[in-house]
Design an enzyme around this catalytic site. Structure first.
Site, PDB file in Angstrom:
ATOM      1  NE  ARG A  29       4.492   1.245   9.104  1.00 22.72           N
ATOM      2  CZ  ARG A  29       5.674   1.247   8.481  1.00 22.72           C
ATOM      3  NH1 ARG A  29       5.884   0.440   7.460  1.00 22.72           N
ATOM      4  NH2 ARG A  29       6.645   2.042   8.888  1.00 22.72           N
ATOM      5  CG  ASP A  30      -2.100  -3.653   2.707  1.00 22.96           C
ATOM      6  OD1 ASP A  30      -2.333  -3.437   1.507  1.00 22.96           O
ATOM      7  OD2 ASP A  30      -2.779  -4.446   3.410  1.00 22.96           O
ATOM      8  CG  ASN A  87      -3.349  -5.860  -7.309  1.00 19.29           C
ATOM      9  OD1 ASN A  87      -2.496  -6.397  -7.988  1.00 19.29           O
ATOM     10  ND2 ASN A  87      -3.361  -5.937  -5.986  1.00 19.29           N
ATOM     11  CB  VAL A  96      -9.536  -0.507  -2.036  1.00 21.78           C
ATOM     12  CG1 VAL A  96      -9.938   0.925  -1.672  1.00 21.78           C
ATOM     13  CG2 VAL A  96      -9.609  -1.407  -0.797  1.00 21.78           C
ATOM     14  CG  HIS A 100      -4.337   0.781  -4.018  1.00 25.94           C
ATOM     15  ND1 HIS A 100      -5.666   0.767  -4.394  1.00 25.94           N
ATOM     16  CD2 HIS A 100      -3.994  -0.517  -3.791  1.00 25.94           C
ATOM     17  CE1 HIS A 100      -6.112  -0.477  -4.378  1.00 25.94           C
ATOM     18  NE2 HIS A 100      -5.114  -1.285  -4.024  1.00 25.94           N
ATOM     19  CG  HIS A 102      -0.266  -3.185  -3.350  1.00 29.04           C
ATOM     20  ND1 HIS A 102      -0.815  -3.698  -2.194  1.00 29.04           N
ATOM     21  CD2 HIS A 102      -1.285  -3.083  -4.232  1.00 29.04           C
ATOM     22  CE1 HIS A 102      -2.105  -3.901  -2.374  1.00 29.04           C
ATOM     23  NE2 HIS A 102      -2.416  -3.538  -3.612  1.00 29.04           N
TER      24      HIS A 102
HETATM   25  P1  DGP Z   1      -6.034  -4.213  -3.695  1.00 29.76           P
HETATM   26  O1  DGP Z   1      -6.388  -5.666  -3.492  1.00 29.76           O
HETATM   27  O2  DGP Z   1      -4.917  -4.013  -4.692  1.00 29.76           O
HETATM   28  O3  DGP Z   1      -7.249  -3.376  -4.003  1.00 29.76           O
HETATM   29  O4  DGP Z   1      -5.431  -3.746  -2.326  1.00 29.76           O
HETATM   30  C1  DGP Z   1      -6.177  -3.203  -1.294  1.00 29.76           C
HETATM   31  C2  DGP Z   1      -5.325  -3.266  -0.068  1.00 29.76           C
HETATM   32  O5  DGP Z   1      -5.874  -2.375   0.886  1.00 29.76           O
HETATM   33  C3  DGP Z   1      -5.282  -4.643   0.606  1.00 29.76           C
HETATM   34  O6  DGP Z   1      -3.936  -5.105   0.576  1.00 29.76           O
HETATM   35  C4  DGP Z   1      -5.735  -4.399   2.029  1.00 29.76           C
HETATM   36  C5  DGP Z   1      -5.686  -2.904   2.167  1.00 29.76           C
HETATM   37  N1  DGP Z   1      -6.741  -2.325   2.970  1.00 29.76           N
HETATM   38  C6  DGP Z   1      -8.072  -2.533   2.840  1.00 29.76           C
HETATM   39  N2  DGP Z   1      -8.748  -1.787   3.720  1.00 29.76           N
HETATM   40  C7  DGP Z   1      -7.810  -1.080   4.418  1.00 29.76           C
HETATM   41  C8  DGP Z   1      -7.890  -0.134   5.478  1.00 29.76           C
HETATM   42  O7  DGP Z   1      -8.956   0.233   5.957  1.00 29.76           O
HETATM   43  N3  DGP Z   1      -6.703   0.353   5.938  1.00 29.76           N
HETATM   44  C9  DGP Z   1      -5.495  -0.014   5.413  1.00 29.76           C
HETATM   45  N4  DGP Z   1      -4.407   0.538   5.938  1.00 29.76           N
HETATM   46  N5  DGP Z   1      -5.388  -0.904   4.417  1.00 29.76           N
HETATM   47  C10 DGP Z   1      -6.541  -1.437   3.935  1.00 29.76           C
END
Ligand code: DGP
Length: 114
Positions: A29-30, A87, A96, A100, A102
């Site tokens: 989960r995000d 993205n 990140v 990935h 979403h």
């Molecule tokens: P993007 O912006 O497409 O690179 O999405 C990165 C997503 O990762 C963002 O929606 C927030 C999520 N995210 C960042 N750090 C963490 C983490 O430590 N744990 C989790 N579960 N999600 C994270």
């Protein structure tokens, strides 16, 4: 390639709410959900961005998409539908640098995206 927070999640060095796992893919989960269901699907073998993917990654990328679809189907999300997003780099909004997908579901998505 430099290490990322997602590589640490794969290695279980930091916690995550993991909802899907197979040999190649992890789903969790995000942290900052943008929909009632917001799950990130990542390959365990890191690719930084879609722009870094090569033909050698085709099977892994296919598995990544199929994992998201299988999860959505299993959760009963497929009939109403969902959105999958990758993205890439700055204008894509990538933060990140471990590729990935979403998976967003549970509400009506709008188009165009912001
Ligand atoms: P993007 O912006 O497409 O690179 O999405 C990165 C997503 O990762 C963002 O929606 C927030 C999520 N995210 C960042 N750090 C963490 C983490 O430590 N744990 C989790 N579960 N999600 C994270």
């Amino acid at each position: 390639m430099s290490d990322t927070i997602f590589a640490k999640i794969v290695r279980r060095e930091i916690p995550a709410d993991i909802v899907y796992e197979d040999d190649d893919v992890l789903g969790f989960r995000d942290l900052n959900p943008q929909a009632p269901v917001h799950v990130l699907f990542i390959p365990k073998r890191a690719i930084a961005t879609l722009d870094d993917a090569t033909p050698a990654d085709a099977e892994l990328l296919g598995k990544l998409l199929l994992a998201a679809a299988a999860y959505a189907r299993a959760q009963g999300l497929a009939e109403n539908g969902y959105r999958t997003v990758i993205n890439t780099n700055t204008h894509g909004g990538q933060t990140v640098f471990h590729i990935h997908v979403h998976l967003l579901a549970g509400r009506q998505m709008t188009w165009p995206p912001g």
